[in-house]
Write a protein that holds these residues in place. Sequence first.
Motif, PDB file in Angstrom:
ATOM      1  N   PHE A 174      -7.974  -5.020   2.031  1.00 17.55           N
ATOM      2  CA  PHE A 174      -8.248  -3.660   1.279  1.00 17.55           C
ATOM      3  C   PHE A 174      -9.705  -3.002   0.978  1.00 17.55           C
ATOM      4  O   PHE A 174     -10.334  -2.333   0.987  1.00 17.55           O
ATOM      5  N   ALA A 205       0.935  -1.351   0.067  1.00 17.32           N
ATOM      6  CA  ALA A 205      -0.228  -0.254   0.137  1.00 17.32           C
ATOM      7  C   ALA A 205       0.734   0.927   0.028  1.00 17.32           C
ATOM      8  O   ALA A 205       0.437   2.140  -0.811  1.00 17.32           O
ATOM      9  N   TYR A 260      -6.574   1.412  -5.453  1.00 13.89           N
ATOM     10  CA  TYR A 260      -6.696   1.896  -4.520  1.00 13.89           C
ATOM     11  C   TYR A 260      -5.494   3.095  -4.222  1.00 13.89           C
ATOM     12  O   TYR A 260      -5.350   4.317  -4.087  1.00 13.89           O
ATOM     13  N   ARG A 261      -4.586   2.630  -5.540  1.00 14.54           N
ATOM     14  CA  ARG A 261      -3.146   3.969  -5.812  1.00 14.54           C
ATOM     15  C   ARG A 261      -4.225   5.530  -6.871  1.00 14.54           C
ATOM     16  O   ARG A 261      -3.763   6.046  -6.412  1.00 14.54           O
ATOM     17  N   LEU A 276      -7.865   6.648   0.976  1.00 16.58           N
ATOM     18  CA  LEU A 276      -8.611   4.932   1.592  1.00 16.58           C
ATOM     19  C   LEU A 276      -7.624   4.821   2.379  1.00 16.58           C
ATOM     20  O   LEU A 276      -6.521   5.822   2.446  1.00 16.58           O
ATOM     21  N   LYS A 327      -7.206  -7.221  -2.881  1.00 20.13           N
ATOM     22  CA  LYS A 327      -8.425  -6.706  -2.858  1.00 20.13           C
ATOM     23  C   LYS A 327      -9.471  -7.528  -1.371  1.00 20.13           C
ATOM     24  O   LYS A 327     -10.162  -6.584  -0.526  1.00 20.13           O
TER      25      LYS A 327
END
Length: 80
Positions: free
Chosen positions: A64, A31, A71-72, A78, A61
């Motif tokens: 998160f 992350a 996410y990016r 997030l 996945k």
Amino acid sequence: MSRTLLTTRFHAAVGESPIRYLAKVRLGQAAGYLATSDLSLEAIAGRTGYASNASLSKAFKREFGVSPGAYRTAGEDLPA
């Protein structure tokens, strides 16, 4: 020390199994890379100990709730 004893002591000290702890650390690193670098998913998978970007994506996945790409893209919205 046996694996069972190690697992028991680790769980008592940390509150989760060694494998679960390791997965959380690795996914946290992934992350961080997604949020702070332009590295490819394949490069991030290699740096965090995953055999492929598919295995990283699946674990990411599950942890998160979104894909690494989402996410990016979402950036700071997030959790890390």
